[in-house]
Design a protein around this motif. Structure first.
Motif, PDB file in Angstrom:
ATOM      1  N   ARG A   1      -2.545 -13.167   0.968  1.00 29.47           N
ATOM      2  CA  ARG A   1      -2.333 -12.079   1.924  1.00 29.47           C
ATOM      3  C   ARG A   1      -1.189 -12.457   2.849  1.00 29.47           C
ATOM      4  O   ARG A   1      -0.947 -13.641   3.096  1.00 29.47           O
ATOM      5  CB  ARG A   1      -3.591 -11.850   2.761  1.00 29.47           C
ATOM      6  N   GLY A   2      -0.493 -11.440   3.364  1.00 26.12           N
ATOM      7  CA  GLY A   2       0.591 -11.741   4.285  1.00 26.12           C
ATOM      8  C   GLY A   2       1.078 -10.516   5.022  1.00 26.12           C
ATOM      9  O   GLY A   2       0.618  -9.393   4.790  1.00 26.12           O
ATOM     10  N   THR A   3       2.014 -10.767   5.924  1.00 29.02           N
ATOM     11  CA  THR A   3       2.661  -9.706   6.685  1.00 29.02           C
ATOM     12  C   THR A   3       4.152  -9.766   6.381  1.00 29.02           C
ATOM     13  O   THR A   3       4.788 -10.815   6.579  1.00 29.02           O
ATOM     14  CB  THR A   3       2.428  -9.889   8.197  1.00 29.02           C
TER      15      THR A   3
ATOM     16  N   MET B   1       7.570  -0.570   5.448  1.00 31.90           N
ATOM     17  CA  MET B   1       7.886   0.053   6.729  1.00 31.90           C
ATOM     18  C   MET B   1       6.674   0.810   7.276  1.00 31.90           C
ATOM     19  O   MET B   1       6.431   0.828   8.485  1.00 31.90           O
ATOM     20  CB  MET B   1       9.090   0.988   6.575  1.00 31.90           C
ATOM     21  N   ALA B   2       5.889   1.396   6.396  1.00 28.53           N
ATOM     22  CA  ALA B   2       4.701   2.143   6.817  1.00 28.53           C
ATOM     23  C   ALA B   2       3.511   1.223   7.091  1.00 28.53           C
ATOM     24  O   ALA B   2       2.684   1.517   7.956  1.00 28.53           O
ATOM     25  CB  ALA B   2       4.323   3.164   5.740  1.00 28.53           C
ATOM     26  N   ASP B   3       3.415   0.107   6.344  1.00 24.84           N
ATOM     27  CA  ASP B   3       2.299  -0.826   6.493  1.00 24.84           C
ATOM     28  C   ASP B   3       2.763  -2.200   6.019  1.00 24.84           C
ATOM     29  O   ASP B   3       2.870  -2.432   4.810  1.00 24.84           O
ATOM     30  CB  ASP B   3       1.101  -0.360   5.668  1.00 24.84           C
ATOM     31  N   PRO B   4       3.032  -3.122   6.940  1.00 25.04           N
ATOM     32  CA  PRO B   4       3.564  -4.431   6.542  1.00 25.04           C
ATOM     33  C   PRO B   4       2.537  -5.402   5.957  1.00 25.04           C
ATOM     34  O   PRO B   4       2.909  -6.491   5.522  1.00 25.04           O
ATOM     35  CB  PRO B   4       4.147  -4.978   7.850  1.00 25.04           C
TER      36      PRO B   4
ATOM     37  N   THR C   1       0.862  -1.176   0.000  1.00 23.99           N
ATOM     38  CA  THR C   1       0.000   0.000   0.000  1.00 23.99           C
ATOM     39  C   THR C   1       0.900   1.228   0.000  1.00 23.99           C
ATOM     40  O   THR C   1       1.787   1.351   0.856  1.00 23.99           O
ATOM     41  CB  THR C   1      -0.899   0.011   1.254  1.00 23.99           C
ATOM     42  N   GLY C   2       0.684   2.122  -0.964  1.00 20.50           N
ATOM     43  CA  GLY C   2       1.485   3.334  -1.057  1.00 20.50           C
ATOM     44  C   GLY C   2       1.395   4.128   0.237  1.00 20.50           C
ATOM     45  O   GLY C   2       0.303   4.419   0.709  1.00 20.50           O
ATOM     46  N   ARG C   3       2.530   4.468   0.801  1.00 24.34           N
ATOM     47  CA  ARG C   3       2.554   5.135   2.104  1.00 24.34           C
ATOM     48  C   ARG C   3       1.998   6.546   2.056  1.00 24.34           C
ATOM     49  O   ARG C   3       1.541   7.064   3.061  1.00 24.34           O
ATOM     50  CB  ARG C   3       3.970   5.121   2.688  1.00 24.34           C
TER      51      ARG C   3
END
Length: 129
Positions: free
Chosen positions: A87-89, A72-75, A34-36
């Motif tokens: 889906r994942g982290t 870094m902003a959204d894992p 996801t674009g930060r």
């Protein structure tokens, strides 16, 4: 630290030529972050390997890579493996030996990372589905 001319040329080629072609290949592995700033999905072709419920890859530009900054902003990420989205982290692993890690990943996918990589960073995605 400023990017070298080689890094800028490589990033330009990847963004404007290689990635545009690779995204359209049905079985190319893709990472969606996801674009930060924008909050919009950002899709990046990459190479790596699924091992059980984890997907491993090495970023050639490390924390200077836009998709790493997005992580870094959204894992929370998605990875397309063999045509199927998961889906994942994502987890950034700066203490992992990226050179050793690449020896465990498909060699063809590592050609660009080996040739152009200047700030290698291992990334592990824990797959949720």
């Amino acid at each position: 630290m400023a990017d070298s001319l080689r890094d800028r040329v490589t990033k330009f080629f990847q963004k404007n030529i290689a990635n545009q072609v690779m995204r359209r290949m049905p079985f190319q592995t893709l990472l969606e972050t996801t674009g930060r700033t924008s909050g919009q999905p950002r899709v990046t072709p990459l190479g790596g390997k699924r091992i059980g419920d984890e997907f491993w890859f090495v970023s050639e530009f490390g924390d200077r890579s836009q998709y790493v900054r997005n992580i870094m902003a959204d894992p929370a990420v998605r990875v397309r493996i063999n045509g199927r989205w998961h889906r994942g982290t994502a987890h950034l692993l700066p203490d992992d030996d990226a050179h050793a890690r690449m020896r465990t990943l498909p060699q063809f996918n590592n050609l660009g990372v080996r040739a152009f990589g200047t700030n290698l960073l291992t990334v592990r995605v824990d797959l949720l589905d």
